[in-house]
Design a protein around this motif. Sequence first.
Motif, PDB file in Angstrom:
ATOM      1  N   LYS A  47      -4.235  34.063  -9.925  1.00 55.12           N
ATOM      2  CA  LYS A  47      -5.194  33.634  -8.901  1.00 55.12           C
ATOM      3  C   LYS A  47      -4.540  33.419  -7.533  1.00 55.12           C
ATOM      4  O   LYS A  47      -5.237  33.478  -6.507  1.00 55.12           O
ATOM      5  N   LYS A  48      -3.252  33.210  -7.511  1.00 54.49           N
ATOM      6  CA  LYS A  48      -2.551  33.006  -6.242  1.00 54.49           C
ATOM      7  C   LYS A  48      -2.616  34.248  -5.362  1.00 54.49           C
ATOM      8  O   LYS A  48      -2.477  34.160  -4.139  1.00 54.49           O
ATOM      9  N   TYR A  50      -5.166  36.205  -4.735  1.00 53.47           N
ATOM     10  CA  TYR A  50      -6.437  36.482  -4.055  1.00 53.47           C
ATOM     11  C   TYR A  50      -7.196  35.227  -3.633  1.00 53.47           C
ATOM     12  O   TYR A  50      -8.269  35.323  -3.057  1.00 53.47           O
ATOM     13  N   GLN A  51      -6.664  34.031  -3.885  1.00 53.99           N
ATOM     14  CA  GLN A  51      -7.458  32.836  -3.634  1.00 53.99           C
ATOM     15  C   GLN A  51      -7.635  32.527  -2.152  1.00 53.99           C
ATOM     16  O   GLN A  51      -8.637  31.924  -1.746  1.00 53.99           O
ATOM     17  N   ASP A  52      -6.691  32.971  -1.305  1.00 51.59           N
ATOM     18  CA  ASP A  52      -6.755  32.628   0.116  1.00 51.59           C
ATOM     19  C   ASP A  52      -7.420  33.683   0.981  1.00 51.59           C
ATOM     20  O   ASP A  52      -7.975  33.369   2.033  1.00 51.59           O
ATOM     21  N   ARG A  53      -7.354  34.948   0.570  1.00 51.49           N
ATOM     22  CA  ARG A  53      -7.988  36.016   1.349  1.00 51.49           C
ATOM     23  C   ARG A  53      -8.248  37.222   0.460  1.00 51.49           C
ATOM     24  O   ARG A  53      -7.765  37.299  -0.667  1.00 51.49           O
ATOM     25  N   ARG A  89      -4.777  41.843   1.737  1.00 55.95           N
ATOM     26  CA  ARG A  89      -3.519  41.973   1.007  1.00 55.95           C
ATOM     27  C   ARG A  89      -3.608  43.215   0.122  1.00 55.95           C
ATOM     28  O   ARG A  89      -4.633  43.461  -0.524  1.00 55.95           O
ATOM     29  N   GLY A 181     -11.491  38.099  -3.797  1.00 56.16           N
ATOM     30  CA  GLY A 181     -11.117  37.041  -2.891  1.00 56.16           C
ATOM     31  C   GLY A 181     -11.891  37.058  -1.570  1.00 56.16           C
ATOM     32  O   GLY A 181     -12.566  38.028  -1.250  1.00 56.16           O
ATOM     33  N   PRO A 182     -11.757  35.949  -0.833  1.00 52.27           N
ATOM     34  CA  PRO A 182     -11.057  34.734  -1.260  1.00 52.27           C
ATOM     35  C   PRO A 182     -11.809  34.017  -2.371  1.00 52.27           C
ATOM     36  O   PRO A 182     -13.016  34.229  -2.549  1.00 52.27           O
TER      37      PRO A 182
END
Length: 225
Positions: A47-48, A50-53, A89, A181-182
């Motif tokens: 999850k790291k 795609y969790q922010d963008r 990303r 994401g996010p």
Amino acid sequence: MAEEVSPVTRQVTKGNVETWSQCVDVRLEEVEDCLVYDRHGVSAPFKKLYQDRRAVIIFLRNFLCYSCKEYVDDLSKIPREALEDAGIRLIVIGQSAHHHIEPFCSLTGYPYEIYVDPQRCIYQKLGMKREQIFTNTATPSPHVKSGVFLGQMKSIWRAMTSPLFDFQGDLYQQGGAIIAGPGSQVHFSHFDMNHLDHMPITWLLQLAGVQQTLDFGDKPKILHV
């Protein structure tokens, strides 16, 4: 040495994408805690990524697969500014041990994020195929330049000349592509039916939010839509 040809700008309609593949139902909550490993063997929860963008996440069959290698060859040609301008990303995930990442990046010139899922936790929980299915209506990948015989010979040679002789992943496992994401929102997903069933990079970037993306075809042209 052959002259390197850069991809050119083109636009693609959504209708073209729909003729390639139907979206697969994906629940990221089921795989968010699966661990992926970077080239140094450092782990992080899936999850790291795609969790922010928003992230374009591409799952490969194995690092020895000639069609995956040629697909990533084209991924490496994407200009960094195209991703940065769209706030995207670009991530590749393989299913080998982490020590195969560095040689694969050196071979393909791939400069972006790459991880491995050596236990195939994400592949299995999402239901990615572990067999090859071919149909008469299948559209061949625009990114695979080698024929089957020559491509397989290249894969065998790379396996034989590798310092650690192994197949760098399950030979029967197929890959896929997800735009997420996010958070846990999934915008698009495609699971490969066989080793040639890659989602075209141009369309993936278009769906991820890039207004003008890249065409890697042999006879590119600008389309006005």
